[in-house]
Motif scaffolding. Sequence first.
Motif, mmCIF file in Angstrom:
data_model
loop_
_atom_site.group_PDB
_atom_site.id
_atom_site.type_symbol
_atom_site.label_atom_id
_atom_site.label_comp_id
_atom_site.label_asym_id
_atom_site.label_seq_id
_atom_site.Cartn_x
_atom_site.Cartn_y
_atom_site.Cartn_z
ATOM 1 N N SER A 1 0.063 -1.719 -11.311
ATOM 2 C CA SER A 1 -0.888 -2.836 -11.831
ATOM 3 C C SER A 1 -0.628 -4.015 -10.940
ATOM 4 O O SER A 1 -1.465 -4.808 -10.289
ATOM 5 C CB SER A 1 -1.029 -3.051 -13.253
ATOM 6 O OG SER A 1 -1.887 -4.139 -13.423
ATOM 7 N N ASN B 1 -1.659 -3.396 -7.349
ATOM 8 C CA ASN B 1 -2.999 -3.486 -7.187
ATOM 9 C C ASN B 1 -3.473 -4.890 -7.085
ATOM 10 O O ASN B 1 -4.328 -5.323 -6.337
ATOM 11 C CB ASN B 1 -3.683 -2.783 -8.289
ATOM 12 C CG ASN B 1 -3.573 -1.244 -8.118
ATOM 13 O OD1 ASN B 1 -3.647 -0.833 -7.051
ATOM 14 N ND2 ASN B 1 -3.729 -0.437 -9.309
ATOM 15 N N THR B 2 -2.949 -5.615 -7.979
ATOM 16 C CA THR B 2 -3.374 -7.120 -7.962
ATOM 17 C C THR B 2 -2.754 -7.700 -6.697
ATOM 18 O O THR B 2 -3.617 -8.651 -6.209
ATOM 19 C CB THR B 2 -2.421 -7.765 -9.013
ATOM 20 O OG1 THR B 2 -2.954 -7.265 -10.408
ATOM 21 C CG2 THR B 2 -2.884 -9.278 -9.417
ATOM 22 N N ARG C 1 0.769 -1.082 -0.012
ATOM 23 C CA ARG C 1 0.133 0.038 0.068
ATOM 24 C C ARG C 1 0.900 1.228 -0.192
ATOM 25 O O ARG C 1 0.646 2.252 -0.760
ATOM 26 C CB ARG C 1 -0.829 -0.116 1.119
ATOM 27 C CG ARG C 1 -1.959 -0.956 1.220
ATOM 28 C CD ARG C 1 -3.130 -0.731 2.150
ATOM 29 N NE ARG C 1 -4.051 -1.790 2.103
ATOM 30 C CZ ARG C 1 -5.293 -1.715 1.318
ATOM 31 N NH1 ARG C 1 -5.302 -0.341 0.780
ATOM 32 N NH2 ARG C 1 -6.229 -2.385 1.477
ATOM 33 N N SER D 1 2.023 5.858 -7.697
ATOM 34 C CA SER D 1 0.915 6.582 -8.129
ATOM 35 C C SER D 1 1.349 8.023 -8.506
ATOM 36 O O SER D 1 1.020 8.683 -9.570
ATOM 37 C CB SER D 1 -0.164 6.445 -7.272
ATOM 38 O OG SER D 1 -0.038 7.254 -6.063
ATOM 39 N N ARG E 1 2.388 1.673 -3.491
ATOM 40 C CA ARG E 1 1.343 1.957 -4.360
ATOM 41 C C ARG E 1 1.242 3.499 -4.259
ATOM 42 O O ARG E 1 0.965 4.394 -5.385
ATOM 43 C CB ARG E 1 0.175 1.251 -4.087
ATOM 44 C CG ARG E 1 -0.848 1.729 -5.133
ATOM 45 C CD ARG E 1 -2.147 0.616 -5.029
ATOM 46 N NE ARG E 1 -2.932 1.044 -3.748
ATOM 47 C CZ ARG E 1 -3.999 0.747 -3.587
ATOM 48 N NH1 ARG E 1 -4.619 -0.026 -4.371
ATOM 49 N NH2 ARG E 1 -4.686 0.831 -2.364
#
Length: 854
Positions: free
Chosen positions: A666, A669-670, A554, A561, A557
């Motif tokens: 991606s 996220n997976t 997290r 981003s 990510r």
Amino acid sequence: MRSWGNTVTFHRDTPLGEATPDPELGELDARYAAPRLVYDELMGPAGSPRAHWRPLIRALGRLGIGELAARGEAARQFLRENGVTYNVYGDSQGFERTWQLDPLPLLIPPGEWSRLEAGLIQRTRLLGRILEDLHGPQELLARHGLPPALVYSNPAFLRPCRGIRPVGGVPLFLHAVDLTRSPDGQWWVLGDRTQAPSGAGYALVNRIALSRVFPEEFRECQVERLAGFFQVVRDTLRGLAPQNRENPTVALLTPGAYNEAYFEHAYLARYLGFPLVEGGDLTVRDRRVFIKTLEGLRPVDVILRRVDDTFCDPLELRADSFLGVPGLVEAARAGNVAIANPLGSGIVETPAMLAFLPALCRQLLGEELRLPSVGTWWCGQERELRHVTGHLPQLVIKRAFPSAAGGEPLFGRELDPERREALLSDIRSAPHAYVGQEEMALPTAPVLLEGGLVPRSLVLRAFICASPDGVHVMPGGLTRIAAGRRGSVVSTQSGGSSKDTWVLTDGPVSTVTLLRPAPAVVRIERQPSEVPSRVADNLFWLGRYAERLEDTVRLLRVVISRLSGEGAAGAPPELPGLVKLLVALELVPAATAAEGESTAKIERQVLLLIYQASRLGSVREVLARLRHIAFVVRDRFTADTWRIFNKLQMDAQARPGHLPVTESLSLLNTLILDLAGFNGMAMENMTRGHGWLFLDIGRRLERILHVLSLLTAVVRTDPEGALLLDPLLEVADSVMTYRRRYFARPQLSGVIDLLLLDDTNPRSVAFQLKALLADVTELPSAGGGVGGAGPEGGYLEQAAARLRMADALELGEAAGREGRGGLAFLLEALTRDVTATSDALCLHYFTHADSRVS
């Protein structure tokens, strides 16, 4: 520990014939070339399928090669999803290798199986009689049935075990026999496995996988089921118990997760309903064996061991062993525990024993040996020594006592003159340490490769279980396949594959199941199963690592981003603050946050945190820790939970080439979705026993520590709170909650309340402390009950009291005046309390210094 996947020899230069198309085979025969000078399981001498193969070949022919390949892939997918592995040491592809299964089974007709079964039963009886004598009166030595040098020079002859009578009177409980065929179809024995034979669990997995992808063919061929054999295994083990015979405790002793066949150990333990234990889980008190559980010491009545006997007791056997149980031999000597197979049973595994079995069979059983052994000459005898040294090019030379000195077999025909002379010198200097064996051409069977059927050499391992009521043979076995067309070994460690073994029957198929028949009166039982301290320890850290992985994903990510430009408006200014945050968390070097550092260098450091397995705290490094611990306690998870965990592993696998930042986003996220599925299945499908409690405690402790470390890092790196409050809420998955409450940009007081004090937010420290207090009160107390939270409860109460006294507005308002000293002090105190809680739990439950007996 040496490999159970023994090396088996065969002629490398076996001539192979040209394909002879058979109309009955149709498309399946397009590329199959049956060998001429060896026995082929599918093709008879006339070049057509053998009679017992024809129904299956017709059915598979109707499917066609394409459908057959698709079903083979379905079987392999089943093995991958269920985590069926075989550990290969030094493998470049990784330590854990997915078990390999060919979709075509090996078929054995009823009449042939009956003869083979009778020979296997006789062989188990014979070896059992030999073991009884060698560990008892030793009349075979006195009457010259066996040379004393063969016994006393064998490291597998355990002198401390002589005179120990096996509890239950079964000297050889489980026995495995490696079989091959001569060109005329006669079965020959290549070797016996008598101390901790492995492979039965893999045979069962093969059967489950293949019967699922070929259900109609399996029924039409009338294949004997395997459940009856495992029922005999389970019932016999329970019947061996010297005490507590109504409800005995049977444990499966494993060397641990690094053993090559650990999957099988965990699988069999679950299938048979026995606890899986390691040597450290057991202790001997007053000549009795106990499992160290959270509730205290639980007596063990029977041990099904998968540890080589010399490693089982560091006091009386091998002093450098960390796999065994100190005092186990004395407990067996006192008759307080049954061990299957009994300690010392490995003495008859030596290949030298094969040369003496025909005479011993006549002497001990009054019968001729039904199953001949491959020609064997033990060099400890003068005539046999002359034969071996005079015929070296035609023989395979093996160590007589593999446990004393390893090494692969040596093929005499492959040795150059210098190596041949060196080997002859070694044999003459220690003749008792060598055997010569006839080199046999192994049979072949069809395997599906490259869109067609090709022949591959095979060895069949059969399994036999002896009980006080008789000897039982598994109606099937583990068929192992050579890795290449022209090789010299059949070995799982060398990359070989396997087949399911179908024993056909003319009569009705047994419908035996391991489930017990329903009693007339049902007794409701809700007592949680006792959990060994080691298992609780591993579940605790499994929870911590699963949460740590999610927290790391997290956080990265959020950073990715911003790097990829997918953040909200105004996000780019947050990047320097996020880099400083990573530095404060010790995830990237301090130089990364230097002023003027290029975005490309920052991007590289972040990508290394995702993909570099050797980097402490990276996604791959934490995932490796999680994988190891999950594998150790895999017998605690349902099949669905394990399938989700395997999906997590596959999704996180390294991808070739340079990955762009967007693709990394991606991937993250997976992984979050996979972790949500894994955590959800683990948390919701496990019974709320003590094992679940420790899994939950570990997860909640890690979440608290993560939130506290994030807040502490924000305090250090963003004194004004201008840049990092939005990313902080995003990492804590609390953005929407904050926006619904305040409809404004984040302010420090609101963030403190939401992430520290709000006991309705699952991401807050207060919420997790409340849940932790409920968990620890359910843990077993010193008296074996529950409800008595120890020191760990005191630390949690202290942390909860600190939060109750805290005021979010005061902490936020005082931050500007005091440089956030009050908030920093609170965070430091909470971190200290939670860390002390973790230490107290480990000291209280994961060590076992007391002697509480349940």
